[in-house]
Design a protein around this motif. Structure first.
Motif, PDB file in Angstrom:
ATOM      1  N   VAL A 415       0.840  -1.194   0.000  1.00  0.00           N
ATOM      2  CA  VAL A 415       0.000   0.000   0.000  1.00  0.00           C
ATOM      3  C   VAL A 415       0.877   1.247   0.000  1.00  0.00           C
ATOM      4  O   VAL A 415       0.629   2.205  -0.734  1.00  0.00           O
ATOM      5  N   GLY A 418       2.086   1.916  -3.209  1.00  0.00           N
ATOM      6  CA  GLY A 418       1.014   2.229  -4.150  1.00  0.00           C
ATOM      7  C   GLY A 418       0.604   1.094  -5.056  1.00  0.00           C
ATOM      8  O   GLY A 418      -0.132   1.297  -6.020  1.00  0.00           O
ATOM      9  N   LYS A 433     -12.203  10.271   1.170  1.00  0.00           N
ATOM     10  CA  LYS A 433     -12.994  11.462   0.841  1.00  0.00           C
ATOM     11  C   LYS A 433     -14.263  11.557   1.670  1.00  0.00           C
ATOM     12  O   LYS A 433     -14.590  12.595   2.216  1.00  0.00           O
ATOM     13  N   SER A 441     -22.393  10.272  -0.259  1.00  0.00           N
ATOM     14  CA  SER A 441     -22.278  11.495   0.513  1.00  0.00           C
ATOM     15  C   SER A 441     -22.578  11.199   1.988  1.00  0.00           C
ATOM     16  O   SER A 441     -23.432  10.379   2.313  1.00  0.00           O
ATOM     17  N   ARG A 443     -24.119  12.951   3.929  1.00  0.00           N
ATOM     18  CA  ARG A 443     -25.502  13.335   4.236  1.00  0.00           C
ATOM     19  C   ARG A 443     -26.479  12.182   4.131  1.00  0.00           C
ATOM     20  O   ARG A 443     -27.545  12.194   4.716  1.00  0.00           O
ATOM     21  N   LYS A 444     -26.103  11.182   3.315  1.00  0.00           N
ATOM     22  CA  LYS A 444     -27.064  10.098   3.066  1.00  0.00           C
ATOM     23  C   LYS A 444     -26.948   8.958   4.070  1.00  0.00           C
ATOM     24  O   LYS A 444     -27.667   7.974   3.978  1.00  0.00           O
ATOM     25  N   GLU A 517      -3.898  -0.340   4.742  1.00  0.00           N
ATOM     26  CA  GLU A 517      -3.817   1.126   4.688  1.00  0.00           C
ATOM     27  C   GLU A 517      -3.860   1.661   6.122  1.00  0.00           C
ATOM     28  O   GLU A 517      -4.863   2.210   6.592  1.00  0.00           O
ATOM     29  N   GLY A 519      -2.324   4.121   7.597  1.00  0.00           N
ATOM     30  CA  GLY A 519      -2.448   5.564   7.781  1.00  0.00           C
ATOM     31  C   GLY A 519      -3.896   6.007   7.739  1.00  0.00           C
ATOM     32  O   GLY A 519      -4.357   6.760   8.604  1.00  0.00           O
ATOM     33  N   LEU A 520      -4.628   5.505   6.759  1.00  0.00           N
ATOM     34  CA  LEU A 520      -6.037   5.864   6.636  1.00  0.00           C
ATOM     35  C   LEU A 520      -6.826   5.310   7.819  1.00  0.00           C
ATOM     36  O   LEU A 520      -7.716   5.971   8.350  1.00  0.00           O
TER      37      LEU A 520
ATOM     38  N   ASP B  14     -22.437  14.735  -6.529  1.00  0.00           N
ATOM     39  CA  ASP B  14     -23.311  13.841  -5.771  1.00  0.00           C
ATOM     40  C   ASP B  14     -24.475  13.422  -6.667  1.00  0.00           C
ATOM     41  O   ASP B  14     -24.726  14.057  -7.687  1.00  0.00           O
ATOM     42  N   ASP B  15     -25.198  12.383  -6.244  1.00  0.00           N
ATOM     43  CA  ASP B  15     -26.385  11.981  -7.012  1.00  0.00           C
ATOM     44  C   ASP B  15     -27.362  13.142  -7.121  1.00  0.00           C
ATOM     45  O   ASP B  15     -27.995  13.371  -8.138  1.00  0.00           O
ATOM     46  N   GLU B  16     -27.484  13.852  -6.004  1.00  0.00           N
ATOM     47  CA  GLU B  16     -28.377  15.001  -6.005  1.00  0.00           C
ATOM     48  C   GLU B  16     -27.520  16.233  -5.785  1.00  0.00           C
ATOM     49  O   GLU B  16     -26.650  16.233  -4.930  1.00  0.00           O
ATOM     50  N   ASP B  29     -20.829  22.977  -2.792  1.00  0.00           N
ATOM     51  CA  ASP B  29     -21.200  22.155  -1.641  1.00  0.00           C
ATOM     52  C   ASP B  29     -21.601  20.749  -2.050  1.00  0.00           C
ATOM     53  O   ASP B  29     -21.554  19.822  -1.245  1.00  0.00           O
ATOM     54  N   PHE B  30     -21.999  20.604  -3.299  1.00  0.00           N
ATOM     55  CA  PHE B  30     -22.478  19.297  -3.747  1.00  0.00           C
ATOM     56  C   PHE B  30     -21.425  18.567  -4.574  1.00  0.00           C
ATOM     57  O   PHE B  30     -21.740  17.612  -5.271  1.00  0.00           O
ATOM     58  N   GLU B  32     -17.517  16.707  -4.841  1.00  0.00           N
ATOM     59  CA  GLU B  32     -16.292  16.186  -4.242  1.00  0.00           C
ATOM     60  C   GLU B  32     -15.188  16.503  -5.232  1.00  0.00           C
ATOM     61  O   GLU B  32     -15.383  16.365  -6.441  1.00  0.00           O
ATOM     62  N   TYR B  33     -14.040  16.925  -4.730  1.00  0.00           N
ATOM     63  CA  TYR B  33     -12.953  17.279  -5.641  1.00  0.00           C
ATOM     64  C   TYR B  33     -11.824  16.268  -5.529  1.00  0.00           C
ATOM     65  O   TYR B  33     -11.537  15.752  -4.459  1.00  0.00           O
ATOM     66  N   ASP B  34     -11.232  15.980  -6.660  1.00  0.00           N
ATOM     67  CA  ASP B  34     -10.091  15.065  -6.635  1.00  0.00           C
ATOM     68  C   ASP B  34      -9.220  15.334  -7.859  1.00  0.00           C
ATOM     69  O   ASP B  34      -9.629  16.063  -8.769  1.00  0.00           O
ATOM     70  N   GLU B  37      -8.740  12.053 -13.212  1.00  0.00           N
ATOM     71  CA  GLU B  37      -8.333  10.666 -13.417  1.00  0.00           C
ATOM     72  C   GLU B  37      -7.295  10.540 -14.539  1.00  0.00           C
ATOM     73  O   GLU B  37      -6.329   9.785 -14.425  1.00  0.00           O
ATOM     74  N   GLU B  72      -4.156  20.290  -2.514  1.00  0.00           N
ATOM     75  CA  GLU B  72      -4.484  18.901  -2.198  1.00  0.00           C
ATOM     76  C   GLU B  72      -4.001  17.941  -3.296  1.00  0.00           C
ATOM     77  O   GLU B  72      -3.392  16.913  -3.018  1.00  0.00           O
ATOM     78  N   ALA B 193      -1.747   6.560  -3.741  1.00  0.00           N
ATOM     79  CA  ALA B 193      -1.034   7.432  -2.801  1.00  0.00           C
ATOM     80  C   ALA B 193      -1.575   7.155  -1.418  1.00  0.00           C
ATOM     81  O   ALA B 193      -2.705   7.519  -1.108  1.00  0.00           O
ATOM     82  N   LEU B 195      -2.204   7.289   2.608  1.00  0.00           N
ATOM     83  CA  LEU B 195      -2.388   8.448   3.462  1.00  0.00           C
ATOM     84  C   LEU B 195      -1.069   8.872   4.097  1.00  0.00           C
ATOM     85  O   LEU B 195      -0.786  10.047   4.258  1.00  0.00           O
TER      86      LEU B 195
END
Lengths: 719, 264
Positions: A415, A418, A433, A441, A443-444, A517, A519-520, B14-16, B29-30, B32-34, B37, B72, B193, B195
């Motif tokens: 890991v 990588g 994330k 999310s 929220r869900k 993993e 660290g995570l 997000d889905d919504e 707010d909706f 996610e950043y990365d 790819e 990031e 990568a 953590l």
């Protein structure tokens, strides 16, 4: 005991009787050489083990208890008999035979070379001598019987676990088979059996040779085996003169074999006499449930080369006797994955021997070679990724080899560098994330609660008795959400004061750690500990054994100490205190699949069985149950990695095992991952509709009669 | 030699989700950043070249045009093996379109003087697939898009590359350096990568440059320097589909009705 007319002191054995002085000198010289070779071997092996890392996982404070526990294991030979009673009992015979013969021989040395010359003390005569002979005859017989059975087992019975071909290599690879180990196996057995045989023959020829001496002849039946052989030899026409010659030959044969055996102990499989005992002495009590805490600031987070490997694992690699119990138990091996815990440990052994020396000490100044790689004496990455971290191997190992943490420490290197499956990378990325493996999310997370007719308390906002840590699968997987709702209804019905963490719950990280993993995992765990620190609750309950395991066993490493119960133990408690009332008795025939993380890792076998019994269902034990439960295939992060085409799935092997049971109504699982894996496998093996797959919680809900049967899938329609 | 790897922080939805009040983008707010790819592959291609060449031969420099939020993905790039990380930003760059961004990267190339530039074939969020090629155009360098195979000895004047064409065809071509390549998915297996490695990368510096420092004219970037401008973002109304149920004969009859209806 001694016939009348024979003087006590006459009843003994005169050592080196009729030997020329040079013979005695030659013998002592050989004995000293043997001890020297032995001592050298001990040094080289010790040096090898100590070249590893010394991570302090040994609790020296409780050394007394450890020694007592080790003595119990060694003297009872309990672990050798598990799941192989015949070999175990015969090994017990060999062990006691060997130990008594060793003590016997040492007694003679004590008297002749120490007590007699220095203090003029003699005790090896008379009644003591006769008892001594009897005990050693019985010991020799046990040793021989055991060794002969082992030859029969290896030569004729040939159990599959003693097959030395390697699942972690291709047939075309030069190191596909460890057949050459057979030479050592047979040399070991032949040496032991010849030492035993020559011993008896020697004793018998001495009787014939000295038949005129009543102190020898009239007491011969105290050595019953030797006396019987003496009778046969006389019947075959052996006279005292011939016996004298034969005795001299046998004396040297026996002596040289025995001394050579001693000399070679540190270099051969005989070393397990010592290494197995030390391995048990320093063993970790929860090697699978509580993986080593990684130092994120350190030079390396995992094992990469031999010097990174803890000394304990290097010693364990030498304790392995290739008994094959782990090989037999491993679900990945059974499904055809390139992993055998036995071969992994033997590869570590060979790697250490190559790098550090087995006979001559070596230095690794030529530059360190990675333990992970595709070469000989290297462990392949695909082997490490095949593991489910289910602990079946570590559980059954008679000599306390800890395969699971070893594999995990090697995975940590992969890991860190990588090198892992893209699917796994995606999952880990999602967890980093969003805190869950479903890439949903935050929220869900608690959305499954919306369909409940009541609201669950927010444990972040008010104190609760029970903090229910729901977990990823139980929160997001549609099938497991039904189980979560059933559990919520049960708690509600029982009047339990409970709450959940809503959006602030993340995965507890058990399987993230098992992927390697670290660290995570630590980041997740620290986050969860912080969240829990802001809540007031009496204890944590979870339906997920993975979450249960890490919260209970691993969070204390990071300062998170809680009272944690798995749902099955808590439900048993609610039943026992009468808080749950059952509306009806179920008449199901139900099989119970022990989840690794609840059963084997945390030894909770009884709570789910007693809940099951309370519902009225009849428990049908699976062929492999409790400590020998067969993993669903979803552990160690494998639930996130699709099985490659061409190999049978671990889960399908288990599903077929369940389907062998006639007239089964339900397979009861007790873990959301087991549910995912096994429900799927029941379908893909063509057993859908033959029985239902239910969670323990759902079974109880049915007995409480507020979950209609139609709420669960694959209902058997009017059979 | 040096390889410059421009990378981008992309949004996933997000889905919504909800749109920003001005209706020209998604409410962050909706999202996610990365790391984009495609850039995982271009970065991996550069790091693999570096690792094969041995110590000190190749230097991999990751660069992004972003606010501080872009740190990031630069840390991730450092964790995966980039030697240095550069972030170029000030307010004048806001609202730059893909060509304006290419101007910034082209200036960064002049500033860093790499032998090769590896871009992702496109970005996962906006998908113009123009920035990399525009950089080559601005520099007047050789370029190849959608590269699926690469063979190069660091320092050599020519690289051999494969490009995937339609119908399963592969085009093999040699390209003179310095060059800009846009890298296709699947060219390699990007590493993870961990953590721990990202945390260790936190200790490494991120060089922050302003457009002025690398000689950019404000008129060339931002809204002023962009020829295109997002007017509106929306979800078009979905076409409606109807499941026809019933016995096969009934389904056929209903289908015939619909065909007649549509044909008028």
């Amino acid at each position: 005991m001694i016939p009348i007319g024979i003087e006590q002191h006459a009843v003994t054995r005169i050592l080196f009787q009729d030997f020329a002085p040079w013979m005695v000198i030659v013998f002592y010289a050989y004995a000293c050489a043997a001890v020297g070779v032995f001592a050298w071997g001990v040094y080289v092996q010790l040096r090898k083990y100590l070249a590893g890392r010394h991570a302090g996982r040994i609790d020296w404070a409780r050394i007394g208890g450890r020694i007592a526990d080790t003595l119990r294991m060694v003297l009872s030979q309990r672990t050798v008999r598990r799941r192989d009673a015949a070999a175990g009992w015969l090994h017990t015979g060999i062990f006691y035979g060997f130990v008594l013969l060793f003590i016997g021989t040492s007694t003679i040395t004590l008297q002749e070379d120490i007590l007699a010359p220095l203090f003029k003390i003699h005790f090896w005569y008379g009644d003591f001598y006769l008892l001594f002979k009897l005990v050693l005859n019985v010991a020799g017989f046990a040793l021989l019987a055991g060794v002969i059975y082992m030859m029969y087992r290896r030569g004729w019975l040939r159990p599959p676990k003693l097959d030395y071909t390697r699942p972690d290599r291709q047939k075309t690879d030069s190191d596909w088979s460890r057949e050459r180990y057979r030479i050592e196996d047979w040399a070991f057995l032949w040496t032991l059996s010849l030492i035993g045989l020559t011993g008896f023959l020697l004793s018998a020829t001495r009787m014939v040779w000295l038949e005129q001496d009543p102190a020898v002849w009239d007491t011969r039946w105290w050595a019953p085996v030797a006396a019987a052989i003496a009778t046969l030899l006389k019947a075959a026409g052996l006279d005292p003169a011939g016996a004298a010659d034969l005795r001299m030959l046998l004396w040297w044969g026996h002596g040289i074999l025995a001394l050579t055996f001693i000399a070679l102990i540190p270099y051969t499989k005989a070393k397990h006499i010592v290494t197995a005992v030390v391995s048990w002495l320093i063993r970790d009590r929860a090697p699978v449930a509580r993986l080593p805490l990684g130092d994120l600031e350190g030079q390396r987070i995992g094992f990469k080369e031999v010097k990174d490997v803890d000394s304990r694992y290097l010693l364990q690699a030498d304790a392995c006797t290739k008994c094959g119990r782990c090989h037999e138990a491993c679900p990945a091996r059974a499904a055809g994955y390139p992993l055998s815990p036995r071969d992994l440990v033997l590869t570590l052994r060979e790697h250490a021997n190559q790098q550090l020396g087995e006979i001559i000490p070596l230095s690794t100044s030529a530059g360190p070679i990675s333990l992970i790689g595709d070469g000989e004496a290297q462990i392949r990455a695909e082997t490490l990724w095949a593991c489910r971290q289910c602990g079946a191997c570590t559980e059954i190992c008679p000599v306390a080899v800890e395969h699971v943490p070893l594999i995990n420490m090697l995975r940590r290197t992969l890991v860190d560098e990588g090198e892992l499956d893209p699917a796994l990378q995606k999952t880990l990325g999602a967890v980093a994330k969003s805190g869950n493996s479903f890439n949903e999310s935050r929220r869900k997370r608690a959305r499954w609660t919306k369909e409940l007719p009541f609201e669950i308390k927010d444990a972040r906002k008010e104190p609760v008795d029970i903090l229910w840590f729901v977990g990823d699968y139980a929160s997001f997987d549609p099938r497991s959400q039904k189980v979560s709702r059933a559990f919520a209804k049960i708690l509600h019905e029982a009047g339990v004061d409970f709450g959940i963490l809503y959006d602030d719950e993340t995965t507890a990280g058990n399987d993230i750690r098992r992927v390697g993993e670290e660290g995570l995992f630590q980041q997740l765990a620290n986050g969860v500990i912080e969240t829990l620190g802001q809540c007031k609750f009496d204890r944590i309950v979870t339906t997920d054994p993975h979450t249960f395991n890490t919260l209970k066993n691993e969070y204390p490493q990071l300062g998170g100490v809680y009272k944690v119960d798995h749902a099955s133990a808590y439900l048993r408690e609610l039943l026992a205190t009468g808080k749950i009332k059952l509306a009806r008795k179920l008449d199901y025939r139900a099989a119970y699949h022990d989840p690794c993380h609840l059963g084997r890792l945390n030894k909770e076998y009884e709570a789910p069985r007693s809940v099951l019994a309370e519902t009225g269902a009849t428990l049908i034990e699976l062929r492999r149950n409790k400590d020998n439960s067969f993993c669903c295939g979803g552990g160690g992060g494998r639930v996130w990695v699709p099985d490659p085409p061409g190999v049978s799935k671990v889960s399908e092997i288990r599903a077929r095992e369940v389907a062998e049971i006639e007239g089964l109504d339900a397979l009861i699982v007790n873990c959301p991952k087991c549910m995912t894996m096994l429900e799927d496998a029941v379908k893909t093996t063509g057993n859908e509709g033959r029985f239902r797959v239910l969670e323990m919680t759902e079974l109880l809900a049915e007995a409480m009669e507020f979950t209609p049967r139609s709420d669960t899938p694959n209902v058997v329609e009017a059979v | 030699m040096k390889i410059l790897v421009p990378i981008k922080r992309v949004a996933s939805l997000d889905d919504e989700f909800e749109l920003r009040d001005d209706g020209r983008d998604v409410d962050p707010d909706f999202c996610e950043y990365d790391l984009n790819e495609f850039d995982e592959y271009s970065l991996e291609a550069a790091v693999e070249l570096k690792e094969r060449a041995g110590e000190g031969v190749v230097e991999v420099v990751a660069v992004t045009v972003d606010t501080q939020d872009g740190d990031e993905i630069l840390r991730k790039a450092l964790a995966k093996g980039a030697d240095r990380a550069i972030r170029i930003w000030d307010e004048s760059l806001a609202e730059s379109d893909q060509i304006a961004v290419a101007r910034v990267i082209a200036k960064a190339v002049e500033h860093e003087k790499p032998g090769l530039v590896f871009c992702g074939a496109q970005s996962a969020d906006h998908g113009h697939a123009q920035t990399g090629i525009a950089v080559a155009g601005l520099l007047g360098w050789a370029h190849a898009a959608v590269v699926s195979g690469l063979s190069y000895e660091p320092g050599a004047p020519v690289a051999t590359i494969d490009r995937e064409l339609e119908g399963g065809l592969v085009q093999k071509l040699s390209i003179e350096t310095p060059a800009v390549l846009t890298i296709q998915l699947g060219i390699n297996k990007p590493r993870y990568a961990s953590l721990r490695s990202i945390k260790q990368a936190n200790a490494k510096p991120i060089e922050v440059l302003s457009p002025a420092e690398i000689g950019l004219d404000p008129a060339q970037t931002g809204l002023a320097g962009s020829l295109s401008r997002v007017r509106r973002m929306y979800i078009p109304e979905r076409g409606r589909s109807v499941m026809i149920e019933g016995a096969p004969a009934e389904q056929a009859a209903r289908l015939l009705e619909i065909v007649k209806e549509v044909n008028g």
